[in-house]
Design a protein around this motif. Structure first.
Motif, PDB file in Angstrom:
ATOM      1  N   GLU A 214       0.823  -1.217   0.000  1.00 20.76           N
ATOM      2  CA  GLU A 214       0.000   0.000   0.000  1.00 20.76           C
ATOM      3  C   GLU A 214       0.858   1.268   0.000  1.00 20.76           C
ATOM      4  O   GLU A 214       0.429   2.302  -0.502  1.00 20.76           O
ATOM      5  CB  GLU A 214      -0.970   0.016   1.183  1.00 20.76           C
ATOM      6  CG  GLU A 214      -1.881  -1.195   1.341  1.00 20.76           C
ATOM      7  CD  GLU A 214      -2.602  -1.674   0.091  1.00 20.76           C
ATOM      8  OE1 GLU A 214      -2.346  -1.155  -1.018  1.00 20.76           O
ATOM      9  OE2 GLU A 214      -3.416  -2.608   0.213  1.00 20.76           O
ATOM     10  N   LEU A 215       2.062   1.191   0.560  1.00 21.78           N
ATOM     11  CA  LEU A 215       2.965   2.345   0.513  1.00 21.78           C
ATOM     12  C   LEU A 215       3.187   2.776  -0.941  1.00 21.78           C
ATOM     13  O   LEU A 215       3.150   3.962  -1.268  1.00 21.78           O
ATOM     14  CB  LEU A 215       4.294   1.981   1.182  1.00 21.78           C
ATOM     15  CG  LEU A 215       5.448   2.990   1.037  1.00 21.78           C
ATOM     16  CD1 LEU A 215       5.098   4.350   1.618  1.00 21.78           C
ATOM     17  CD2 LEU A 215       6.721   2.464   1.705  1.00 21.78           C
ATOM     18  N   LEU A 216       3.398   1.791  -1.830  1.00 20.70           N
ATOM     19  CA  LEU A 216       3.617   2.123  -3.238  1.00 20.70           C
ATOM     20  C   LEU A 216       2.302   2.381  -3.967  1.00 20.70           C
ATOM     21  O   LEU A 216       2.173   3.320  -4.741  1.00 20.70           O
ATOM     22  CB  LEU A 216       4.360   0.988  -3.944  1.00 20.70           C
ATOM     23  CG  LEU A 216       5.709   0.547  -3.355  1.00 20.70           C
ATOM     24  CD1 LEU A 216       6.377  -0.462  -4.277  1.00 20.70           C
ATOM     25  CD2 LEU A 216       6.629   1.724  -3.131  1.00 20.70           C
ATOM     26  N   GLU A 217       1.307   1.528  -3.693  1.00 21.50           N
ATOM     27  CA  GLU A 217       0.083   1.577  -4.506  1.00 21.50           C
ATOM     28  C   GLU A 217      -0.832   2.736  -4.125  1.00 21.50           C
ATOM     29  O   GLU A 217      -1.347   3.436  -4.987  1.00 21.50           O
ATOM     30  CB  GLU A 217      -0.680   0.256  -4.357  1.00 21.50           C
ATOM     31  CG  GLU A 217      -2.042   0.315  -5.052  1.00 21.50           C
ATOM     32  CD  GLU A 217      -2.723  -1.025  -5.176  1.00 21.50           C
ATOM     33  OE1 GLU A 217      -2.089  -2.045  -4.891  1.00 21.50           O
ATOM     34  OE2 GLU A 217      -3.912  -1.043  -5.549  1.00 21.50           O
ATOM     35  N   LEU A 218      -1.092   2.887  -2.826  1.00 18.85           N
ATOM     36  CA  LEU A 218      -2.099   3.868  -2.401  1.00 18.85           C
ATOM     37  C   LEU A 218      -1.494   5.207  -2.011  1.00 18.85           C
ATOM     38  O   LEU A 218      -2.043   6.255  -2.321  1.00 18.85           O
ATOM     39  CB  LEU A 218      -2.895   3.329  -1.211  1.00 18.85           C
ATOM     40  CG  LEU A 218      -3.714   2.068  -1.449  1.00 18.85           C
ATOM     41  CD1 LEU A 218      -4.420   1.667  -0.167  1.00 18.85           C
ATOM     42  CD2 LEU A 218      -4.726   2.284  -2.561  1.00 18.85           C
ATOM     43  N   PHE A 219      -0.387   5.170  -1.277  1.00 18.29           N
ATOM     44  CA  PHE A 219       0.083   6.408  -0.651  1.00 18.29           C
ATOM     45  C   PHE A 219       0.937   7.243  -1.599  1.00 18.29           C
ATOM     46  O   PHE A 219       0.989   8.459  -1.465  1.00 18.29           O
ATOM     47  CB  PHE A 219       0.891   6.107   0.613  1.00 18.29           C
ATOM     48  CG  PHE A 219       0.148   5.286   1.625  1.00 18.29           C
ATOM     49  CD1 PHE A 219      -1.248   5.276   1.658  1.00 18.29           C
ATOM     50  CD2 PHE A 219       0.817   4.505   2.552  1.00 18.29           C
ATOM     51  CE1 PHE A 219      -1.942   4.516   2.587  1.00 18.29           C
ATOM     52  CE2 PHE A 219       0.128   3.738   3.479  1.00 18.29           C
ATOM     53  CZ  PHE A 219      -1.250   3.743   3.497  1.00 18.29           C
ATOM     54  N   THR A 220       1.655   6.600  -2.526  1.00 20.66           N
ATOM     55  CA  THR A 220       2.601   7.381  -3.334  1.00 20.66           C
ATOM     56  C   THR A 220       2.448   7.166  -4.848  1.00 20.66           C
ATOM     57  O   THR A 220       1.735   7.908  -5.503  1.00 20.66           O
ATOM     58  CB  THR A 220       4.060   7.091  -2.910  1.00 20.66           C
ATOM     59  OG1 THR A 220       4.331   5.705  -3.078  1.00 20.66           O
ATOM     60  CG2 THR A 220       4.294   7.481  -1.463  1.00 20.66           C
ATOM     61  N   ALA A 225       2.427   3.815 -12.176  1.00 19.39           N
ATOM     62  CA  ALA A 225       3.866   4.057 -12.270  1.00 19.39           C
ATOM     63  C   ALA A 225       4.605   2.822 -12.776  1.00 19.39           C
ATOM     64  O   ALA A 225       5.773   2.914 -13.150  1.00 19.39           O
ATOM     65  CB  ALA A 225       4.410   4.476 -10.908  1.00 19.39           C
ATOM     66  N   GLY A 226       3.950   1.650 -12.752  1.00 20.50           N
ATOM     67  CA  GLY A 226       4.543   0.465 -13.350  1.00 20.50           C
ATOM     68  C   GLY A 226       5.603  -0.227 -12.514  1.00 20.50           C
ATOM     69  O   GLY A 226       6.520  -0.833 -13.051  1.00 20.50           O
TER      70      GLY A 226
END
Lengths: 493, 390
Positions: A214-220, A225-226
């Protein structure tokens, strides 16, 4: 410019202005000023002072120490109840759990937080600030329901408020490492396979990807971004060992709150998006560096600018609006007051060409603001306390705060809030609130707001404006509420 | 029809009012198949729901969460012990399972996965209509009902689908409804709703709660199944129903085995199935219930006695339209080399092809029509031959 447009702007960036009060002369300046300072939050009276009739022990938890104590007590009460299950009858056991767990740590905890959130929106100094706070609590969603985290939810959400005056990088760092988030997304259980604790079998736990993903998917970055599964795994390993410290039997005098447990941390270097994160002498620095890089990544600016514009302007926001917010984000290195002011300007610039069907919470706050009504305040001291309660009313509308079902937050698109059942419920809630205003002696006051507001907020050619000129509508409370607040002009902002 | 033309038509249809449909659409639904879709959000663990008892690796890679005492299906597969009612359906020849199935999507994101499972399009966030909504449109199905407050994406794209959920608030009066109809008439996004809201408030459609049940009961899985069956069993009732199990299946930690959090979710599903079967009465013979989940979970247990996001899972079909109690599967085994990226149960059968079978049986839409009309792309599999008798 017609007053209905200025009024639309005040509903778009805040919750509207009651019909018998003046609209701001310089709407953009009025809104921009509200994102520059931190307003206090509490369960408030209409004049902005703290409500005095609450039960003596009903106060918001503020310091990290008291938050972690409450969390530990809640978990201890849960463990104790497992013991009680062996000796009590089913009925007595349910009563016991009701008294020792559900009332103090769940129902009242959620009630006071929701009440504080809604009364601050209505009676506080800066409703525009509150709209942005609602956005950020939705972006960094922490909801109850995991590992008895009920008492962590409100403190987590309120911890974001002062961070709205700083940079996105700082908010991201504090949100990801707050015990509320570490527990909600299971990172307190995330241990590196080559860590000392796992190798020597001190813990039965190992890798848990919940927060890393979720850090990569939701928050940032967002999936656009792939990034790949390898990047999720890299972020997850960097997050190993970040957990909460509470005053339980393992506590050896450490500071309560966030705790970096080196013994559970995966040693060595990890890779995310092709960059290597290395410990050197300070392994906790790997996460600091990762958070810095993610906060500065162009995909993050794109994701946040788009999400802000969808949330405030339109399901398909004008490209120019997204670009202006993205530029503000990049040029200011993610300075949040600057970004918020850019959103305010975009709301104003594109006011006529965009429209938004807002969430039930925002709509209910608009209804209460525009009619001068206090949110239903019954304190649910027992399961069956009679009377209207704000969290339950929000549940009837399809948004039972704080129980968001998934970590991606409540929907932000208009289409997700329009269905037969949702519209029917908004109409029926108007009837319920109109009846309540009669019972509490506020009927005439509300009617004055409605009659003045309808002439100001609804363009004269709309059916609702004409309806509200009729005397039979002005004397029928429920009909007047429906005609004003369920008019297309008021349902969209 | 090409997808692009389909999209244009969809946009045109979305602006029609309810009154605008030709009368042929209002014919009775008596004798027509009923479909209940159950969304299992969070990612159901197929290896817990239908444990592969015949696979020697199963207990090795799941030392703490393997199901030790499953109900028997066949030599290779068992059923979770909480799924008792579903086991009785199996014994009556009314339960089929498709295993090691899923989408041609491997991103392991809940949100992308839940978008894909509803749009039926493998590119996330690309469509604003659902595959059932489009199928209903294509087959001219008269009505559908989601037992839900929001309209789930999977039913969008069909103007006669509606929503219904247990509600305590007093109904609106004639004059309120007239004002609403008047005000919303000029708003294309709202005007379609004033008629259905009027019917619901005047008691012309079924109420969502009967007097004897409490509000809490009404909102349990059993209560929602009762609500769905109350209208679907009527000859004039909707052909399509939908129940949304919104949370619970995402068990990253301490998911349990025979007991525990994943088991509790399965118990809720079993109660839903049992209630729906009982309440549908004779219509059960003419019904299929389909479960849908966004992905499966990792084959091995993770470090926190749970499972992380994976790829393949299993899919249940229950009801009188099921022709044979059978597990349909191309099982490759749980050896690491057989797993997708050495970690997840692979997708050996495209689950969209299972959905296509349901649409073919219930709505008489051929696989070719489904693809050509842009309703549902799918990769047919000979292993599914005979599923639902088509």
């Amino acid at each position: 410019m017609h007053s209905s447009l200025v009024s639309k702007f005040t509903r778009r960036v805040a919750f509207g202005v009651p019909g018998d009060q003046a609209l701001p002369a310089d709407p953009v300046a009025w809104a921009s000023a509200q994102v520059a300072a931190l307003p206090p939050i509490d369960v408030l009276e209409p004049n902005g002072t703290r409500r005095q009739d609450l039960p003596a022990d009903m106060r918001l938890l503020w310091s990290m120490d008291e938050v972690m104590h409450a969390f530990e007590q809640h978990q201890r009460a849960e463990r104790l109840s497992l013991e009680k299950a062996k000796e009590l009858s089913t009925k007595d056991y349910q009563d016991y759990r009701e008294r020792t767990i559900f009332t103090p740590y769940v129902r009242l905890e959620h009630w006071k937080e929701v009440q504080a959130r809604e009364t601050t929106a209505l009676c506080g100094q800066a409703p525009v600030f509150e709209r942005f706070w609602h956005f950020w609590t939705n972006h960094f969603m922490v909801a109850p329901g995991n590992q008895n985290n009920d008492t962590l939810v409100g403190p987590f959400q309120r911890s974001l408020r002062p961070l709205m005056l700083g940079s996105f990088r700082e908010m991201l760092w504090q949100a990801v490492t707050h015990p509320g988030m570490l527990v909600y997304l299971d990172n307190n259980l995330n241990a590196g396979p080559n860590s000392k604790a796992v190798r020597q079998k001190w813990t039965k736990y190992g890798i848990n990807e919940n927060l890393g993903r979720e850090l990569l998917e939701l928050f940032t970055l967002s999936p656009r971004a792939g990034y790949t599964q390898k990047d999720v795994e890299g972020a997850t390993l960097i997050l190993t060992g970040w957990r909460e410290m509470k005053p339980d039997k393992w506590h050896k005098g450490q500071k309560l709150g966030t705790y970096f447990d080196f013994d559970r941390h995966e040693p060595g270097s990890q890779e995310v998006l092709g960059k290597k994160y290395t410990a050197y002498f300070r392994p906790s620095g790997k996460l600091e560096d990762l958070v810095t890089d993610l906060a500065q990544h162009p995909a993050t600016a794109e994701h946040l600018a788009t999400k802000l514009c969808v949330y405030f302007l339109d399901d398909t926001p004008p490209a120019a609006a997204v670009a202006s917010v993205k530029d503000a984000f990049i040029n200011s290195q993610g300075d949040l007051p600057t970004v918020h002011r850019a959103v305010v300007r975009a709301c104003w610039t594109h006011l006529e060409s965009t429209r938004k069907f807002v969430s039930p919470e925002t709509w209910l706050l608009q209804v209460l603001t525009l009619t001068g009504t206090q949110p239903p305040r019954t304190v649910p001291l027992t399961r069956s306390t009679p009377g209207l309660k704000t969290p339950f009313l929000l549940g009837d509308l399809g948004q039972e705060l704080p129980r968001c079902p998934q970590p991606d937050g409540w929907p932000i698109r208009s289409t997700d809030w329009i269905s037969k059942e949702m519209l029917d419920r908004r109409l029926r809630v108007l009837g319920v609130l109109a009846d309540m205003s009669g019972r509490t002696g506020k009927a005439q006051q509300a009617m004055r707001h409605i009659v003045a507001g309808s002439q100001r907020d609804v363009p004269p050619h709309e059916a609702a404006a004409q309806l509200l000129l009729k005397s039979e509508v002005q004397t029928d409370m429920r009909l007047a509420w429906v005609a004003y607040l369920a008019s297309p002009s008021l349902l969209w902002s | 029809m090409k997808r692009r033309t389909f999209l244009q038509q969809g946009a045109a249809l979305a602006s029609l009012s309810f009154a605008g449909f030709p009368s042929a659409w209002s014919q009775g639904q008596a004798g027509k198949p009923r479909v209940l879709v159950v969304l299992l959000r969070g990612g159901m663990d197929g290896l817990t729901a239908v444990p592969p008892v015949g696979d020697a690796q199963y207990k090795t890679i799941r030392p703490q969460i393997a199901i030790q005492t499953p109900l028997r299906l066949d030599a290779d597969f068992g059923l979770h012990p909480k799924l008792e009612a579903m086991h009785s359906m199996w014994q009556a020849g009314q339960l089929a399972v498709v295993h090691s199935t899923g989408f041609q999507y491997t991103g392991r994101s809940h949100f992308e996965g839940q978008d894909i499972m509803q749009t039926g399009v493998m590119k996330p966030y690309a469509f604003s209509s659902g595959w059932i909504g489009r199928a209903m449109e294509q087959a001219r199905i008269d009505s559908g009902v989601a037992i839900s407050i929001p309209m789930p994406l999977i039913l969008r794209g069909h103007n006669k689908a509606t929503t219904q959920f247990p509600n305590w608030m007093p109904t609106l009066r004639d004059q309120d409804l007239a004002a609403v109809a008047n005000m919303w008439a000029a708003d294309p996004a709202l005007k379609a709703y004033s008629d259905v809201i009027r019917e619901a408030n005047l008691g012309k459609t079924l109420g969502t709660m009967n007097n004897s049940e409490s509000f809490q009961d009404a909102r349990s899985m059993r209560g929602l199944a009762r609500t769905a069956a109350a209208s679907m069993r009527l000859d004039s009732g909707p052909q399509v129903g939908l129940i949304d199990m919104t949370h619970g299946f995402d068990t990253h930690a301490s998911q349990g085995a025979e007991q525990g959090s994943h088991a509790d979710c399965l118990r809720d599903l079993d109660q839903l199935m049992a209630t729906f079967r009982a309440e549908m009465g004779e219509q059960w013979a003419n019904t299929v219930v389909l479960t849908i989940t966004e992905f499966g979970r990792t084959a091995a247990e993770n470090g926190t006695t749970g499972t992380d996001h994976g790829v393949g899972s299993c899919c249940f079909l229950a009801g009188g339209l099921v022709t044979q109690a059978k597990v349909y599967s191309d099982w490759r085994g749980l050896e690491k080399s057989a797993l997708f990226e050495e970690r997840d149960l692979p997708t050996t059968i495209d689950v969209s092809a299972v959905y296509a079978k349901v649409l073919e049986r219930a709505f008489a839409l051929s696989p070719k029509t489904l693809v050509n009309a842009g309703v549902l792309e799918h990769k047919t599999s000979p292993l599914l031959n005979g599923l639902l008798g088509v």
